[in-house]
Design a protein around this motif. Structure first.
Motif, short mmCIF file in Angstrom:
data_model
loop_
_atom_site.label_atom_id
_atom_site.label_comp_id
_atom_site.label_asym_id
_atom_site.label_seq_id
_atom_site.Cartn_x
_atom_site.Cartn_y
_atom_site.Cartn_z
N VAL A 38 -0.62 -0.67 -3.91
CA VAL A 38 -1.70 0.29 -4.10
C VAL A 38 -1.44 1.03 -5.40
CG1 VAL A 38 -2.90 2.31 -3.19
CG2 VAL A 38 -2.03 0.56 -1.61
N ILE A 39 -2.42 0.98 -6.33
CA ILE A 39 -2.27 1.64 -7.63
C ILE A 39 -3.35 2.71 -7.76
CG2 ILE A 39 -2.30 1.32 -10.13
CD1 ILE A 39 -1.47 -1.57 -9.67
N ALA A 40 -2.94 3.96 -7.80
CA ALA A 40 -3.80 5.12 -8.09
C ALA A 40 -5.18 5.01 -7.49
CB ALA A 40 -3.89 5.31 -9.61
N PRO A 41 -5.32 5.04 -6.16
CA PRO A 41 -6.66 4.94 -5.56
C PRO A 41 -7.43 6.25 -5.72
CG PRO A 41 -5.03 5.31 -3.85
CD PRO A 41 -4.26 5.18 -5.14
N ALA A 42 -8.71 6.14 -6.03
CA ALA A 42 -9.56 7.34 -6.11
C ALA A 42 -10.29 7.60 -4.79
CB ALA A 42 -10.58 7.18 -7.24
N MET A 43 -10.43 6.57 -3.97
CA MET A 43 -11.09 6.71 -2.68
C MET A 43 -10.04 6.87 -1.58
SD MET A 43 -13.61 3.99 -0.73
CE MET A 43 -14.83 4.07 -2.05
N PRO A 44 -10.11 7.93 -0.78
CA PRO A 44 -9.12 8.12 0.29
C PRO A 44 -9.20 7.02 1.33
CG PRO A 44 -10.34 10.15 -0.15
CD PRO A 44 -11.07 9.05 -0.86
N TYR A 45 -8.09 6.81 2.04
CA TYR A 45 -8.02 5.82 3.10
C TYR A 45 -8.45 6.45 4.42
CZ TYR A 45 -5.55 2.72 -0.10
OH TYR A 45 -5.24 1.92 -1.16
N SER A 46 -9.23 5.72 5.19
CA SER A 46 -9.68 6.23 6.48
C SER A 46 -8.54 6.21 7.49
CB SER A 46 -10.85 5.38 7.00
OG SER A 46 -10.40 4.06 7.30
N ASP A 47 -8.75 6.88 8.61
CA ASP A 47 -7.72 6.91 9.66
C ASP A 47 -7.42 5.50 10.17
OD1 ASP A 47 -7.59 9.65 9.40
OD2 ASP A 47 -8.95 10.05 11.08
N THR A 48 -8.48 4.70 10.30
CA THR A 48 -8.27 3.31 10.75
C THR A 48 -7.43 2.53 9.75
OG1 THR A 48 -10.40 3.36 11.91
CG2 THR A 48 -9.44 1.20 11.46
N GLU A 49 -7.72 2.70 8.47
CA GLU A 49 -6.96 2.00 7.43
C GLU A 49 -5.52 2.48 7.40
OE1 GLU A 49 -10.35 1.01 4.07
OE2 GLU A 49 -9.49 3.03 4.15
N LEU A 50 -5.31 3.77 7.57
CA LEU A 50 -3.94 4.29 7.58
C LEU A 50 -3.17 3.73 8.77
CD1 LEU A 50 -4.59 8.03 6.62
CD2 LEU A 50 -3.57 6.25 5.18
N ALA A 51 -3.83 3.61 9.91
CA ALA A 51 -3.16 3.03 11.08
C ALA A 51 -2.79 1.57 10.82
CB ALA A 51 -4.07 3.15 12.30
N THR A 52 -3.66 0.85 10.14
CA THR A 52 -3.36 -0.55 9.80
C THR A 52 -2.16 -0.64 8.86
OG1 THR A 52 -5.69 -1.13 10.05
CG2 THR A 52 -4.30 -2.67 8.84
N VAL A 53 -2.10 0.25 7.86
CA VAL A 53 -0.97 0.25 6.92
C VAL A 53 0.32 0.60 7.64
CG1 VAL A 53 -0.03 1.29 4.83
CG2 VAL A 53 -2.47 0.78 4.97
N ARG A 54 0.28 1.57 8.55
CA ARG A 54 1.50 1.92 9.31
C ARG A 54 1.97 0.74 10.15
NH1 ARG A 54 4.74 5.75 11.23
NH2 ARG A 54 3.83 7.39 9.96
N GLU A 55 1.03 0.08 10.83
CA GLU A 55 1.39 -1.10 11.61
C GLU A 55 1.99 -2.17 10.72
OE1 GLU A 55 -0.86 -4.64 14.14
OE2 GLU A 55 -1.96 -2.84 13.54
N PHE A 56 1.42 -2.33 9.52
CA PHE A 56 1.92 -3.30 8.55
C PHE A 56 3.38 -3.03 8.19
CE2 PHE A 56 2.62 -3.56 3.89
CZ PHE A 56 2.69 -4.94 3.74
N MET A 57 3.71 -1.76 7.94
CA MET A 57 5.09 -1.41 7.58
C MET A 57 6.03 -1.54 8.77
SD MET A 57 4.70 1.79 4.91
CE MET A 57 3.69 2.79 6.00
N GLU A 58 5.60 -1.12 9.92
CA GLU A 58 6.47 -1.16 11.10
C GLU A 58 6.83 -2.59 11.49
OE1 GLU A 58 4.26 1.00 13.97
OE2 GLU A 58 5.04 2.97 13.34
N THR A 59 5.99 -3.54 11.16
CA THR A 59 6.27 -4.94 11.48
C THR A 59 6.97 -5.68 10.34
OG1 THR A 59 4.03 -5.52 10.75
CG2 THR A 59 4.35 -5.12 13.10
N GLY A 60 7.39 -4.95 9.29
CA GLY A 60 8.21 -5.55 8.25
C GLY A 60 7.59 -5.57 6.87
N GLY A 61 6.38 -5.05 6.70
CA GLY A 61 5.72 -5.07 5.40
C GLY A 61 6.22 -3.98 4.48
N LEU A 62 6.08 -4.22 3.17
CA LEU A 62 6.49 -3.26 2.15
C LEU A 62 5.26 -2.72 1.44
CD1 LEU A 62 8.54 -1.83 0.28
CD2 LEU A 62 8.54 -3.92 -1.13
#
Length: 843
Positions: free
Chosen positions: A688-712
């Motif tokens: 993710v490079i300098a986003p101007a649009m905030p991430y929604s709660d659903t998107e943030l939950a997806t990113v957290r799940e991504f990291m918890e399962t081994g993503g960087l």
């Protein structure tokens, strides 16, 4: 505004709407054209509602039904990307308008019904041209022949295809005049003949003089257009004038003819002294309406779905064979490494087999010593030939076409202006299917943005108009026989003829439009059937090269999936649907077909069409995908107004980042789907490079799940751009400090060569900001300066988040550009990725 003035305004707006919805007026974005068309429709509705003096012979329920039906058709238009669906919606909208006017103004109602007939006929013309290849090929051949003949006669030597030649605009105008004359009123056929002759003369003038007049008339806009980064040379500017202005000029002149005839036409008076028309009342009006419904249904089922060629499904492992005769030439399969950097070191097709593996294909590069015969080819689903420099022997040629005839798929990739002597071998190979490479380069003034025509095909589903997936660049145009299917054409481009004297630049032309060069509707991708097999030909190899794969991979996945899939619905169903459609329309538009007034207008017009249009996605078959595991995938987010350019090799592009991800063993992919981060599940890295649009709660939950399962998660941002990344920073417990650290460690230009060379070996940040910890547990620092963390990492589940306090660090001018690079940053990024990957794999 009087009734006559209102009627004329409505007709002009509807003619503009029809041409905007079919994108006939130049290289406008389809969404922009649709928005302008909707604005025209809104104005028409407001004018109609303001001018109609409601008669109590119609109930308010019926009027409300007409307005509601119009709103529903607008909703259909907004929900679909298909221009044929837009035109269906506009057609039904016109019938709703005619019901609204009713008997209040017979002349106006007659004009609207005539325009409804125009939109139906034009929709039929548009869909047949789009979905029946011989129709499109014949139209282009006729347009080129007529424009060349007339241009030679008036000594302009202009050669134009149907789009810039104004054929599509002409059809809308002539259909309307014919519909008005067909009402059977006095003296109309005489005036129609005069108007038709005037329109034909305008069309011939457009074909012979359009680009010349457009270029002259556009000189006053030179300063304005020269500020546009898409217009970078006088040749491009001249081409831009010719493509943008020519159809608009014809539409303006044609509308003037229509206005004059509308003012001259007089309605025949009945015995009662009131204007009468032969289809007054519910009979002919509803007959045409039902005809429109039948038309839309048959269009969607009989033409649209079969022409997409619904594919079958492939059983078992799919295999691809790349032709190789021992001559590297234009077929290098090298992959990016750490010994060399920049554009030259990016390689050509080396990463394509890696992506193919991720899509479920096994790919093999042919052993140059192997014999290319039927037994070898029989083991593969797709045979790929890339820019051969020598003719195939008669035995090899016969083996290839026997393979295709028995159901194999042949993918042929070529390039511009006979580069490396590839044109003659390519044309010799493709002779059985009637596809030929031209000695030219297809060129557009907008670098392919909103400039190409995408025809209905399984490979072009969801293909954007901004060239982000297609990634077409400088390639040859294709000459095709009438039965060959055009897949993509440079609708608003031209054929820049090559120059044999320009050997140093691969025989390229001058990149400037000359009036004798074919303009518009230049085919660049085509498909042919041979026996049971498929042949897909690209006039450019750019989309398949390493530099483009991060962008073009969804498109190429469909390409290989389509070629490897079993054959689907035959296209001849579409040919049979055309005459049936004409007969249905002729019957239902008859004045003898009458429906009772009690039938609600909105239901009978809209509901059947909506049901049919809803079936289109189910009827269209997309190529099958069999994704395989075992390949590391890295997504780069471009769906949140991120601060980087999607074009290649600019200061703020990310081409260097994509190459470095490839060097480190990842398959990079650009993520363009707004609001949908489901793609990152199963990936290894999300950048993710300098986003101007905030991430929604659903998107943030997806990113957290991504990291918890081994993503960087790799987040690069400065304090000035962190507002859009605030949710991500809060989630990982970090922040970007407001104190600017400036360039680190170099804060002034280095002029001494040895000092600069040494400095390049160390990491460098252009606009550094401190990375702060917002939790009690410490973060791991991967780079510090003056006790400030510039790169911080926090573990989250099996993965984690890497925050870089510099929004420029991953851009080309800091990491790796076309002809310059910063080895220290490349090494730093490599060491971080290797360290974090070893931890995840060890865990």
């Amino acid at each position: 505004m009087g009734m006559t003035a209102a009627r004329l305004v409505i007709i002009l707006l509807l003619l503009g709407t029809l041409n905007l919805l079919s994108v006939n007026l130049g290289p406008l974005a389809p969404t922009t054209s649709r928005a302008l068309a909707l604005a025209c429709l809104v104005i028409v509705w407001f004018v109609s509602i303001a001018m109609v003096r409601r008669s109590f012979r119609r109930s308010l329920l019926a009027i409300g039904g007409a307005v509601g039906a119009g709103l529903v058709t607008v909703g259909v238009m907004l929900s679909s990307p298909e221009r044929s669906v837009w035109l269906c919606a506009a057609c039904l909208n016109v019938f709703c308008l005619s019901w609204l006017w009713g008997d209040e103004d017979v002349e106006q109602a007659g004009s609207l019904r005539a325009f409804g007939f125009t939109s139906v006929v034009y929709l039929l013309f548009f869909v047949i041209v789009q979905h029946v290849p011989p129709a499109w090929n014949g139209l282009q051949a006729a347009s080129l022949a007529v424009s060349e003949s007339v241009g030679h006669l008036v000594r302009t030597n202009v050669v134009q295809g149907a789009s810039t030649g104004g054929v599509y605009v002409f059809v809308t105008l002539i259909c309307y005049l014919a519909a008005r004359a067909g009402a059977g009123l006095a003296k109309r056929w005489l005036l129609f003949t005069i108007g038709a002759v005037a329109l034909v003369l305008l069309l011939l003038g457009q074909m012979a003089m359009g680009p010349v007049v457009a270029t002259w008339s556009g000189r006053a806009l030179f300063d304005l257009l020269s500020c546009n980064p898409q217009v970078s040379s006088p040749g491009q500017l001249k081409s831009s004038f010719a493509t943008v202005h020519s159809p608009v000029l014809l539409l303006a002149a044609g509308c003037l003819v229509v206005l004059v005839l509308e003012l001259l036409w007089k309605s025949k008076r009945g015995d009662s002294g009131r204007p009468t028309v032969s289809d007054r009342g519910s009979g002919g009006h509803w007959g045409v309406a039902v005809g429109a419904v039948c038309l839309s249904g048959l269009v969607c089922y009989g033409l649209v779905a079969p022409s997409y060629g619904k594919t079958g499904r492939h059983d078992g492992t799919r295999r691809v064979l790349f032709f190789h005769d021992g001559n590297e030439g234009l077929r290098s399969f090298s992959v990016p490494g750490f010994k060399h950097f920049g554009l030259v070191a990016a390689g050509m097709f080396g990463m394509l087999p890696e992506y193919l593996w991720a899509w479920g294909f096994q790919s093999v590069t042919m052993d140059p010593a192997a014999e290319l015969d039927a037994p070898l080819l029989a083991d593969y689903d797709v045979f790929v030939v890339i820019s051969p420099t020598e003719r195939f022997s008669e035995e090899r040629h016969r083996a290839i076409w026997r393979y295709v005839e028995q159901g194999g798929a042949l993918l042929v990739l070529g390039d511009h202006t006979d580069i490396a002597g590839s044109m003659e071998p390519l044309n010799d190979l493709l002779q059985p299917v009637g596809i030929r490479f031209n000695f030219d380069s297809a060129f557009t003034a907008t670098q392919w943005v909103n400039a190409y025509e995408v025809f209905p095909h399984p490979t072009t589903v969801d293909l954007d108009a901004a060239n982000q997936q297609l990634r077409h660049s400088t390639g040859a145009s294709l000459s095709i026989d009438p039965g060959v299917v055009p897949v993509v054409s440079a609708r608003w481009g031209f054929s820049d003829l090559g120059n044999r004297a320009n050997a140093e630049s691969a025989f390229l032309g001058d990149y400037a439009y000359q009036f004798f060069e074919p303009m518009s509707d230049v085919v660049v991708i085509a498909e042919a059937r041979y026996g049971k097999g498929k042949v897909l030909v690209f006039g450019d190899t750019s989309a398949f090269q390493n530099n483009a794969l991060a962008h073009s991979n969804p498109f190429l996945e469909r390409v290989f999936g389509y070629l490897a899939d079993a054959p689907g619905s035959p296209r001849w169903l579409g040919y049979l649907a055309a005459p049936v459609l004409l007969l249905m329309f002729a019957f239902t538009s008859s004045r003898h077909v009458r429906l009772p007034r009690s039938v609600p207008s909105g239901l009978i017009i809209v509901v059947p069409s909506l049901l049919v249009l809803a079936l289109v996605p189910a009827l269209v078959g997309a190529p099958s995908s069999q994704a395989a595991s075992g390949r590391r995938v890295a997504y780069v987010d471009a769906a949140h107004v991120n601060r980087f350019a999607l074009e290649s090799w600019l200061d703020d592009s990310v081409g260097g980042l994509l190459l470095n991800l490839m060097r480190n063993g990842y398959l990079p992919k650009i993520l363009l789907d707004k609001g949908d981060l489901s793609h990152i599940r199963g990936a290894d890295i999300f950048v993710v490079i300098a986003p101007a649009m905030p991430y929604s709660d659903t998107e943030l939950a997806t990113v957290r799940e991504f990291m918890e399962t081994g993503g960087l998660l790799i987040l690069s941002a400065g304090a000035e751009e962190k507002s859009g990344a605030g949710g991500l920073l809060d989630m990982v417990g970090m922040d970007i400090g407001d104190m600017p650290l400036g360039p680190i460690p170099i804060d002034s230009p280095l002029h001494h060569r040895l000092v600069l060379r040494k400095a390049l070996q160390a990491p460098h940040f252009r606009e550094a900001w401190p990375v702060l910890n917002k939790r009690s547990d410490p973060i791991e620092s991967f780079y510090q300066q003056d006790n400030y963390d510039i790169i911080g990492f926090r573990s989250i589940g099996r993965g984690g988040a890497l925050v870089i306090g510099d929004s420029w660090f991953l851009h080309d001018n800091v990491l790796e550009a076309e002809q310059s690079w910063w080895p220290g940053n490349i090494k730093l990024l490599r060491s971080i990725l290797e360290e974090l990957r070893s931890r995840r794999e060890g865990a």
